[in-house]
Write a protein that holds these residues in place. Structure first.
Motif, PDB file in Angstrom:
ATOM      1  N   ASP A 210       0.911  -1.276  -0.047  1.00  8.54           N
ATOM      2  CA  ASP A 210       0.026   0.082  -0.007  1.00  8.54           C
ATOM      3  C   ASP A 210       0.924   1.311  -0.120  1.00  8.54           C
ATOM      4  O   ASP A 210       1.104   1.752   1.093  1.00  8.54           O
ATOM      5  CB  ASP A 210      -0.952  -0.013   1.305  1.00  8.54           C
ATOM      6  N   PRO A 212       0.539   4.327  -1.097  1.00  9.48           N
ATOM      7  CA  PRO A 212       0.000   5.588  -0.596  1.00  9.48           C
ATOM      8  C   PRO A 212      -0.209   5.784   0.756  1.00  9.48           C
ATOM      9  O   PRO A 212       0.474   6.692   1.470  1.00  9.48           O
ATOM     10  CB  PRO A 212      -1.393   5.711  -1.231  1.00  9.48           C
ATOM     11  N   ASN A 216       2.234   8.448   3.047  1.00 10.51           N
ATOM     12  CA  ASN A 216       1.656   9.116   4.030  1.00 10.51           C
ATOM     13  C   ASN A 216       2.228   9.029   5.384  1.00 10.51           C
ATOM     14  O   ASN A 216       1.999  10.384   6.108  1.00 10.51           O
ATOM     15  CB  ASN A 216       0.112   9.014   4.174  1.00 10.51           C
ATOM     16  N   VAL A 290       2.593  13.759  -3.961  1.00  8.32           N
ATOM     17  CA  VAL A 290       2.011  12.534  -3.367  1.00  8.32           C
ATOM     18  C   VAL A 290       0.407  12.889  -3.094  1.00  8.32           C
ATOM     19  O   VAL A 290      -0.552  12.173  -3.417  1.00  8.32           O
ATOM     20  CB  VAL A 290       2.586  12.075  -2.016  1.00  8.32           C
ATOM     21  N   GLU A 291       0.269  14.308  -2.734  1.00  2.93           N
ATOM     22  CA  GLU A 291      -1.136  14.628  -2.503  1.00  2.93           C
ATOM     23  C   GLU A 291      -1.858  14.705  -3.718  1.00  2.93           C
ATOM     24  O   GLU A 291      -3.322  14.091  -3.735  1.00  2.93           O
ATOM     25  CB  GLU A 291      -0.901  16.015  -1.707  1.00  2.93           C
ATOM     26  N   ASN A 294      -2.589  11.239  -4.804  1.00  2.00           N
ATOM     27  CA  ASN A 294      -3.811  10.324  -3.947  1.00  2.00           C
ATOM     28  C   ASN A 294      -5.061  10.695  -4.649  1.00  2.00           C
ATOM     29  O   ASN A 294      -5.879   9.913  -4.747  1.00  2.00           O
ATOM     30  CB  ASN A 294      -3.584  10.720  -2.700  1.00  2.00           C
ATOM     31  N   PHE A 297      -5.428   8.999  -8.059  1.00  2.00           N
ATOM     32  CA  PHE A 297      -5.729   7.628  -8.042  1.00  2.00           C
ATOM     33  C   PHE A 297      -7.123   7.395  -7.561  1.00  2.00           C
ATOM     34  O   PHE A 297      -7.800   6.423  -7.884  1.00  2.00           O
ATOM     35  CB  PHE A 297      -4.553   7.195  -6.957  1.00  2.00           C
ATOM     36  N   THR A 298      -7.606   8.012  -6.356  1.00  2.00           N
ATOM     37  CA  THR A 298      -9.028   7.836  -6.012  1.00  2.00           C
ATOM     38  C   THR A 298      -9.996   8.016  -7.161  1.00  2.00           C
ATOM     39  O   THR A 298     -10.983   7.322  -7.298  1.00  2.00           O
ATOM     40  CB  THR A 298      -9.439   8.560  -4.839  1.00  2.00           C
ATOM     41  N   TRP A 330       0.427   4.958 -10.185  1.00  2.00           N
ATOM     42  CA  TRP A 330       1.015   3.906  -9.443  1.00  2.00           C
ATOM     43  C   TRP A 330       2.733   4.166  -9.683  1.00  2.00           C
ATOM     44  O   TRP A 330       3.305   3.902  -8.670  1.00  2.00           O
ATOM     45  CB  TRP A 330       0.818   2.598  -9.365  1.00  2.00           C
ATOM     46  N   PHE A 333       3.852   6.930  -7.752  1.00  2.00           N
ATOM     47  CA  PHE A 333       3.955   6.487  -6.138  1.00  2.00           C
ATOM     48  C   PHE A 333       5.289   5.828  -6.037  1.00  2.00           C
ATOM     49  O   PHE A 333       6.034   5.990  -5.013  1.00  2.00           O
ATOM     50  CB  PHE A 333       2.962   5.357  -5.702  1.00  2.00           C
TER      51      PHE A 333
END
Length: 621
Positions: A210, A212, A216, A290-291, A294, A297-298, A330, A333
């Motif tokens: 995982d 993300p 985080n 990353v923010e 996220n 990705f969602t 991904w 990430f």
């Protein structure tokens, strides 16, 4: 002194210094030795004259000085130089690091890709072997799971069969090598996207971490580590600065603190602080990326779920782009994991170059030295000078920049990394400059100052103080990198012309060996038969194509265009037509000869007229 001779001597010196340090148990790199040789030669206290050929005694003296400085591990100056060399050799920005990682990954997969693209299977067993290699490529290129885990391999195989069954190998083998490689990359993206979607739906995802959640949690931790190190730097920097200022104000304290290497320690902390600021900027950039990922990705995963919705069959034109989008996010990430690991390693590695601080200035020693000394932070120093400003009318020939009169004021490139341009050469201090006082622009370079008084003094003779800063950098070679003065030290030292005729010194000529090779024809030949270089021939062809003799020029005029432009019509007028035969011929008729007799009368009362026709027949003419 010839350039070839100088280069040869420097190589010999570097080699001997490295060997002597190794014999004394101190391993040093060639880069560090080369920098130290440069530092020793630049230092005017060592009295090296680079305008003359170094004698054997000079070379031995230079080697001993370099070895002594390299073995003096308690000197903060050596730690600073080592830190600078390490950072230059190991640090890479985000783009460069990712390019290198991509190159390494392609290099590892190159043998497998070569085996797949070069294979020509003929029987079923060979086809199965190629398909298994493609499955291995899908797994290794994505980095999701171990190739030795049977469940992971089965999951990858099932995802691949859903979009690329074994029957498609026949068409795959017939492709060109380049098309095969591209299709492998496309299949890898789709298989990875399918696996991630299955993991999200709870139907797979074996061996997929995982990322993300890991990011985080790890990014704030790494950021706190850098912040703690920065706070340590700030505390030490303001303590050393306060002690150095007290030395300039009190002669007794100067004699008391002269044995301590406070300047070298201050430069070491400032350099460490500058490198940590770079790493902190990278950490903040990574957190922002990353923010964003996220959210992306969602959103993409929800869109994919809504598209599929437990359907038996889905149009590939709808879901394939979504799988590829998930793969790209991904991959982002995974890149951030790599960058965060690099950031953490750099932060931990830089701490070793601050160890001399704790040895030279333990906490109890530093506390005792600071008794009765006012310690100010950089922020406090800037706040104290916020109300002062340079009066431009006091300077006729100097250009001053202020926030309200200069566009992109915050983006100006400040010299000396934003430190006061006056305090460096005069006091040997790295005081933070306050741009609100006024930025002096001298010879297209911008300088800031820690106080209004320093700005006025510097502006009276900028070249003098700039040279003082250069001389200070010669005494402390670590300032060359810290203050970003590399443009003034591009080579070991400037060669000058002969100061007297007896030396016969010539300015060295820069030479280098280079070679180039160009293919005769990189691209396949493409000869255009219709090409013409003659413009008159092109004109003739244009007229021929236009065929003006069979066309009419039309012009139409409307109410809107009336009297707005000239209109004209061109026609070809009719030609004069004539014909000509080959022979001239003519015909002639008989001349009429008719006579009348008896018109005058005669012996009788009645007139008797006689008509006589003497005209010859036509046949006789």
């Amino acid at each position: 002194m010839s350039g070839e001779l100088t280069e040869g001597i420097i190589k010999i010196i570097i080699c001997e210094v490295g060997q002597e340090c190794a014999t004394k148990g101190q391993a040093v790199s060639e880069t560090l030795v080369a920098f130290m040789v440069k530092a020793v030669v630049l230092d005017p206290r060592n009295e090296f004259n680079v305008d003359q050929i170094l004698t054997k005694k000079d070379v031995q003296n230079l080697i001993q000085l370099c070895v002594t400085r390299l073995l003096n591990t308690t000197n903060p100056s050596l730690s600073t130089i080592k830190m600078q060399v390490y950072f230059d050799m190991n640090y890479a920005d985000r783009a460069e690091l990712l390019r290198e990682q991509h190159r390494v990954l392609e290099g590892r997969l190159a043998p497998l890709v070569r085996d797949i693209t070069d294979s020509r299977p003929r029987v079923q067993d060979e086809m199965m072997k190629v398909y298994q290699m493609i499955v291995s490529y899908m797994l290794l290129s994505s980095g999701l799971g171990s190739p030795t885990d049977i469940e992971v391999v089965r999951e990858v195989t099932a995802a691949l069969q859903s979009i690329f069954p074994q029957t498609a190998l026949v068409a795959f083998i017939s492709l060109s090598k380049k098309d095969k490689e591209q299709q492998l990359k496309n299949l890898s993206m789709l298989v990875t996207g399918i696996r991630l979607f299955n993991k999200e739906c709870g139907k797979g995802g074996k061996g997929i971490d995982d990322l993300p959640a890991i990011l985080n949690e790890a990014i704030p931790s790494a950021t706190r580590t850098v912040e703690d190190s920065l706070n340590t730097c700030h505390v030490l920097a303001r303590c050393y600065t306060a002690l150095l200022e007290s030395m300039h104000e009190d002669q007794q304290r100067q004699r008391q603190l002269s044995s301590f290497k406070l300047k070298e320690a201050l430069f070491n902390v400032r350099q460490y602080e500058a490198f940590l600021c770079i790493l902190m900027s990278d950490a903040i950039t990574g957190a922002q990326e990353v923010e964003k990922m996220n959210v992306q990705f969602t959103t993409t995963m929800e869109q994919l779920k809504n598209t599929v919705q437990n359907k038996v069959s889905v149009d590939t034109k709808e879901v394939f782009p979504l799988f590829v989008a998930i793969y790209n996010v991904w991959t982002g990430f995974q890149n951030e994991i790599l960058l965060l690991s690099f950031l953490t390693n750099m932060t931990n590695s830089l701490q070793q170059f601050l160890e001399t601080q704790s040895q030279l200035f333990p906490e109890e020693v530093l506390t005792s030295l600071l008794e009765g000394v006012t310690v100010k932070t950089d922020e406090e120093r800037i706040r104290e000078t916020m109300g002062t400003r340079v009066n431009v009318s006091d300077f006729e020939d100097q250009e001053w920049l202020f926030p309200e009169t200069t566009a992109d004021f915050d983006q100006l490139l400040i010299q000396y990394r934003g430190f006061c341009a006056h305090a460096i050469g005069v006091k040997g201090l790295t005081l933070p400059g306050n741009p609100a006082i006024g930025i002096l622009k001298h010879k297209d370079r911008c300088y800031v100052f820690s106080s209004k008084e320093s700005a006025y003094i510097f502006a009276q003779d900028p070249d003098k103080f700039i040279q003082l800063n250069v001389e200070k950098a010669k005494e402390h070679a670590e300032l060359i990198h810290l203050l970003e003065l590399r443009h003034q030290f591009e080579y070991l030292a400037p060669y000058t012309q002969a100061r007297n005729a007896d030396k016969r010194l010539m300015k060295p000529t820069t030479k280098c060996d280079s070679s180039t090779q160009t293919d005769t024809h990189i691209l396949p030949p493409s000869i255009v038969r219709s090409y013409e270089w003659n413009e008159w021939e092109l004109r003739r062809k244009a007229i021929k194509l236009a065929n003006l003799r069979r066309k009419l020029t039309h012009a139409v005029q409307t109410d809107l265009s009336h009297l707005r432009r000239e209109n004209s019509t061109q026609v070809y007028l009719p030609k004069d037509v004539s014909s000509q035969t080959k022979h001239d011929n003519s015909s002639n008729v008989p001349r009429p000869q008719i006579f009348l007799a008896g018109l005058r009368g005669g012996s009788s009362a009645a007139t008797q007229m006689v008509k006589v026709d003497l005209t010859r027949p036509i046949d006789e003419t």
